[in-house]
Design a protein around this motif. Structure first.
Motif, short mmCIF file in Angstrom:
data_model
loop_
_atom_site.label_atom_id
_atom_site.label_comp_id
_atom_site.label_asym_id
_atom_site.label_seq_id
_atom_site.Cartn_x
_atom_site.Cartn_y
_atom_site.Cartn_z
N GLY A 24 -75.42 53.30 1.12
CA GLY A 24 -76.71 53.05 1.75
C GLY A 24 -77.89 53.56 0.95
N SER A 25 -77.67 53.98 -0.29
CA SER A 25 -78.73 54.56 -1.10
C SER A 25 -79.72 53.50 -1.57
CB SER A 25 -78.12 55.25 -2.34
OG SER A 25 -79.13 55.60 -3.27
N LYS A 26 -80.99 53.88 -1.65
CA LYS A 26 -82.01 52.96 -2.16
C LYS A 26 -81.77 52.64 -3.64
CE LYS A 26 -85.32 56.63 -3.34
NZ LYS A 26 -86.65 57.20 -3.06
N PHE A 27 -80.97 53.45 -4.31
CA PHE A 27 -80.67 53.21 -5.71
C PHE A 27 -79.52 52.22 -5.91
CE2 PHE A 27 -82.47 57.51 -5.52
CZ PHE A 27 -83.54 57.35 -6.37
N TYR A 28 -78.69 52.01 -4.87
CA TYR A 28 -77.50 51.18 -5.03
C TYR A 28 -77.24 50.21 -3.88
CZ TYR A 28 -76.43 54.66 -8.59
OH TYR A 28 -76.49 55.48 -9.67
N ASP A 29 -77.41 50.66 -2.65
CA ASP A 29 -76.92 49.88 -1.49
C ASP A 29 -78.00 49.85 -0.43
OD1 ASP A 29 -75.39 48.56 0.39
OD2 ASP A 29 -74.18 50.30 0.92
N ILE A 30 -79.14 49.29 -0.80
CA ILE A 30 -80.31 49.35 0.07
C ILE A 30 -80.09 48.64 1.40
CG2 ILE A 30 -81.45 47.28 -0.84
CD1 ILE A 30 -84.10 48.91 -0.71
N ASP A 31 -79.19 47.67 1.44
CA ASP A 31 -78.93 46.92 2.67
C ASP A 31 -77.82 47.52 3.53
OD1 ASP A 31 -80.86 44.91 2.09
OD2 ASP A 31 -79.47 43.98 0.70
N GLY A 32 -77.25 48.63 3.09
CA GLY A 32 -76.19 49.26 3.87
C GLY A 32 -74.97 48.38 4.03
N LEU A 33 -74.62 47.65 2.98
CA LEU A 33 -73.51 46.69 3.07
C LEU A 33 -72.16 47.37 3.27
CD1 LEU A 33 -74.54 44.13 0.29
CD2 LEU A 33 -74.78 43.91 2.77
N TYR A 34 -72.11 48.68 3.04
CA TYR A 34 -70.84 49.38 3.24
C TYR A 34 -70.37 49.25 4.69
CZ TYR A 34 -73.28 53.28 5.49
OH TYR A 34 -74.02 54.06 6.34
N LEU A 35 -71.30 49.19 5.65
CA LEU A 35 -70.91 49.07 7.06
C LEU A 35 -70.20 47.74 7.31
CD1 LEU A 35 -74.02 50.55 8.89
CD2 LEU A 35 -71.68 51.45 8.96
N GLU A 36 -70.70 46.69 6.67
CA GLU A 36 -70.04 45.39 6.82
C GLU A 36 -68.65 45.42 6.20
OE1 GLU A 36 -70.79 42.54 8.43
OE2 GLU A 36 -72.38 43.74 9.33
N LYS A 37 -68.51 46.09 5.09
CA LYS A 37 -67.19 46.20 4.44
C LYS A 37 -66.23 46.99 5.32
CE LYS A 37 -69.13 45.83 -0.22
NZ LYS A 37 -69.42 46.53 -1.50
N PHE A 38 -66.71 48.07 5.93
CA PHE A 38 -65.88 48.85 6.85
C PHE A 38 -65.43 47.98 8.02
CE2 PHE A 38 -67.91 53.31 5.92
CZ PHE A 38 -67.45 53.22 4.62
N SER A 39 -66.37 47.29 8.63
CA SER A 39 -66.06 46.47 9.81
C SER A 39 -65.10 45.35 9.47
CB SER A 39 -67.35 45.89 10.41
OG SER A 39 -68.20 46.91 10.86
N GLN A 40 -65.33 44.70 8.34
CA GLN A 40 -64.48 43.58 7.96
C GLN A 40 -63.05 44.04 7.68
OE1 GLN A 40 -65.73 40.38 8.19
NE2 GLN A 40 -63.52 39.95 8.10
N ALA A 41 -62.91 45.21 7.09
CA ALA A 41 -61.56 45.75 6.83
C ALA A 41 -60.82 45.98 8.14
CB ALA A 41 -61.66 47.05 6.03
N ILE A 42 -61.53 46.47 9.16
CA ILE A 42 -60.91 46.70 10.47
C ILE A 42 -60.51 45.39 11.12
CG2 ILE A 42 -61.41 47.56 12.80
CD1 ILE A 42 -63.20 49.71 11.39
N ILE A 43 -61.38 44.39 11.03
CA ILE A 43 -61.05 43.07 11.57
C ILE A 43 -59.87 42.46 10.83
CG2 ILE A 43 -61.92 40.71 11.82
CD1 ILE A 43 -64.72 41.98 12.25
#
Length: 481
Positions: A115-134
Motif C-alpha cells: 500500500g506504499s505510495k512508492f510501490y502500491d498506491i492503489d492497495g492492490l495487495y488487498l485484492e490479491k489477498f481476497s482473490q487467493a481466499i476465493i
C-alpha cells in the motif's frame, strides 16, 4: 576484490590550502555558524588521501545520514535480491458448503511496501489477498481474520525518539504487517485567525480513532502542527498553527495499529465480495495464548515485496524513515534473531567495527537518524563510503540508491549550474538544527572523492545552511589536483 584502504593515514600531512579548504573556511567563519559545530572530511576513495578536513573526528548528530549505516549493512547481509514475504494462511478445514471452520491468518514478513505510495498506491495487495481466499474455494469464514505481525517485536518505537516526532508520519514505526507507509491523512477546516480548527475525517478511515484538535488558525501559508499519540494509541491530539480560512488542511499521522488495520480492511473487502466473515479482525499481539498450529495451516498465497535493492534505493533517494527502520529490523533478525531496537542498533555498530571502522564516538539508536541521540563522525561516514566503494560486492546497488544533484531525490535541486550537477551524489540529513551531506563526487582532476559534511546548532534556516554546504560540494567537484 580491491584491498580496503584505511583512511586518515595522511591526517597530519601538510598540504597547501586548496579551494575545498577555502570553502570550508568560509562556512566556519560565517556568523550563522559562530556557535555551531562543524565537521568535514573529503578523501580520495582509491588512495585514502585526505583532500580537506575540519574536525573530522568530532561526534555530531548526523540526522538521515544514519541511513547510510543501516541500508549498507542490510544490503551486505541480505544481498540486493532479497524480498520480504507476506503469506495468507488458511487455518482449519473447509466444509462441504465452502465455509472455513477456522481462521484466515495474514502472516507478516516485515514488508514495508504494501500500500506504499512508492510501490502500491492503489492497495492492490488487498485484492490479491481476497482473490487467493476465493480461489481456495472459501465462501465463508467461521473464525477471525488474524494479523500475525510477530516476526517483529510488539513495541518498535525507538526509546530515544522525541515525543513531538513519534505521532507524525515521518515517525511511523516498523511493523510485521504494514500498509500505506503506516500513516493516515487527517483533514481539517480552519476559520478566522485564533480560532480552533475543525477536524473533518481521516483518509483512510481508522475504526474507533478520535482526534482532539487544539490547532489554531493563523496568518501562515503552511501548517506546522504536531500529532501526539504513539503506536497503538487510537486517541490523537493535534496541536500547532494552520493556515486560516481554509476548507481542507491536511496533516499526516501514524496509523495506530497497521497490522489490525490490514486485517480489518481484508475483512471488509471479503464481506463486500459476499464472503461471510463471522469472526472479527484482530492483531495476534492482543490475543490470549496465540500459538500457530502448523498441522492446521495451509498457505494459499505468498506475496513478495520489491527487491531489497529497490527498497534501499527509495530509502536513500527520498529519505524514507520507515524503510530504514525495517532495514535495522533485518539486521537484528540476521545477526541476533531479534528486532529489539536497542539490541539491533548495537549489533549494527558491532558489524561496522568488524569491518575495521573505529567506532569510538559512534552511537546508533535507530535505523533512520530521527533520534537526536545518534552521533557519528565525518571520518566514520567516509570510512563507510570508502568501504562500500572498494570492498562491497553491491557497490553498484548502493551507489544507485544515492540522490544525484540535478537528478531525483532530496539533493535534486542542489548545486545548480555547477560541475556537481549530475556528478555529486549522496545522502542528505535534516532535523531541527542539523544538516548533513555525505556521498561521492568526481573531481575536475578525475579523482573519485568521498565526503561528509555535518553541522549542528547553526542559527540560520536550514536552506541557508544548505547553501553554505553546497559551496563545499561544488569546490570538491572543481578540485583539480
Amino acid at each position: 576484490m580491491t584491498t580496503f584502504l584505511s583512511i586518515g593515514l595522511s591526517a597530519n600531512a601538510q598540504h597547501q590550502k586548496n579551494i575545498v579548504d577555502e570553502a570550508i573556511e568560509a562556512m566556519v567563519e560565517d556568523s550563522y555558524f559562530k556557535n555551531a559545530q562543524i565537521g568535514v572530511l573529503a578523501i580520495d576513495t582509491k588512495t585514502g588521501d585526505i583532500i580537506a578536513e575540519y574536525n573530522p573526528d568530532k561526534s555530531l548528530t548526523p540526522a538521515s545520514n544514519m541511513k547510510l549505516f543501516s541500508t549498507s549493512c542490510a544490503l551486505e547481509l541480505y544481498g540486493p535480491d532479497y524480498q520480504f514475504e507476506t503469506k495468507i494462511i488458511q487455518s482449519g478445514k473447509i466444509d462441504k458448503n465452502g465455509i472455513l471452520q477456522g481462521n484466515i491468518i495474514i502472516r507478516g514478513g516485515g514488508d514495508p511496501t504494501m500500500g506504499s505510495k512508492f510501490y502500491d498506491i492503489d492497495g492492490l495487495y488487498l485484492e490479491k489477498f481476497s482473490q487467493a481466499i476465493i480461489n481456495a474455494g472459501i465462501k465463508g469464514i467461521r473464525g477471525n481474520i488474524i494479523a500475525d505481525a510477530t516476526i517483529y517485536d510488539k513495541e518498535m518505537v525507538p526509546t530515544t525518539w522525541s515525543w513531538e516526532d513519534m505521532g507524525n508520519s515521518y515517525g511511523a514505526v516498523p511493523c510485521g504487517i504494514c500498509t500505506n507507509d503506516n500513516y493516515l491523512t487527517l483533514h481539517f477546516k480552519t476559520g478566522e485567525q485564533g480560532t480552533i480548527a475543525e477536524y473533518l475525517y481521516s483518509e483512510p478511515e481508522y475504526p474507533g480513532m478520535t482526534v482532539l484538535c487544539k490547532a489554531t488558525a493563523e496568518n501562515i501559508t503552511h501548517e506546522n502542527t504536531n500529532t501526539f499519540g504513539k503506536a497503538y494509541e487510537v486517541n490523537k491530539i493535534i496541536a500547532g498553527p494552520m493556515p486560516k480560512n481554509q476548507n481542507d488542511v491536511t496533516v499526516k499521522s501514524i496509523i495506530p495499529d497497521p497490522a489490525f488495520f490490514v486485517a480489518n480492511k481484508l475483512r471488509e473487502n471479503l464481506i463486500n465480495k459476499d464472503i461471510a466473515v463471522y469472526g472479527k479482525a484482530i492483531n495476534a499481539f492482543f490475543m490470549d495464548n496465540y500459538q500457530p498450529d502448523a498441522n492446521k495451516e495451509k498457505e494459499i498465497l505468498n506475496l513478495k515485496s520489491p527487491t531489497l535493492s529497490e527498497i534501499i534505493r527509495m530509502t536513500n533517494l527520498y529519505s524514507v524513515n520507515l524503510f530504514a527502520e525495517h532495514c535495522l529490523c533485518l539486521i537484528g533478525l540476521k545477526r541476533i534473531n531479534t528486532t529489539d531496537v536497542n539490541l539491533a542498533s548495537n549489533t549494527l555498530m558491532a558489524w561496522w567495527k568488524e569491518k575495521g571502522m573505529d567506532i569510538g564516538g559512534l552511537s546508533i539508536n535507530d535505523g533512520c537518524g530521527l533520534s537526536h541521540y545518534d552521533i557519528a563522525t565525518p571520518r566514520q561516514l567516509c570510512y563507510l563510503l570508502q568501504y562500500m566503494k572498494n570492498n562491497s560486492k553491491y557497490y553498484k546497488e548502493f551507489n544507485e540508491s544515492l540522490t544525484m544533484c540535478g537528478g531525483k531525490g532530496t539533493m535534486s535541486s542542489m548545486c545548480r549550474g555547477t560541475r556537481a550537477v549530475n556528478n555529486a551524489r549522496g545522502k542528505s540529513g535534516t532535523i531541527r538544527r542539523v544538516k548533513s551531506y555525505s556521498g561521492y563526487v568526481k573531481s575536475l582532476s578525475g579523482r573519485e572523492l568521498a565526503f561528509s559534511i555535518i553541522t549542528n546548532n547553526f542559527t540560520c534556516t536550514g536552506n541557508e545552511a544548505r547553501t553554505r554546504m553546497e559551496k563545499i560540494i561544488t569546490a570538491l567537484a572543481n578540485y583539480n589536483e
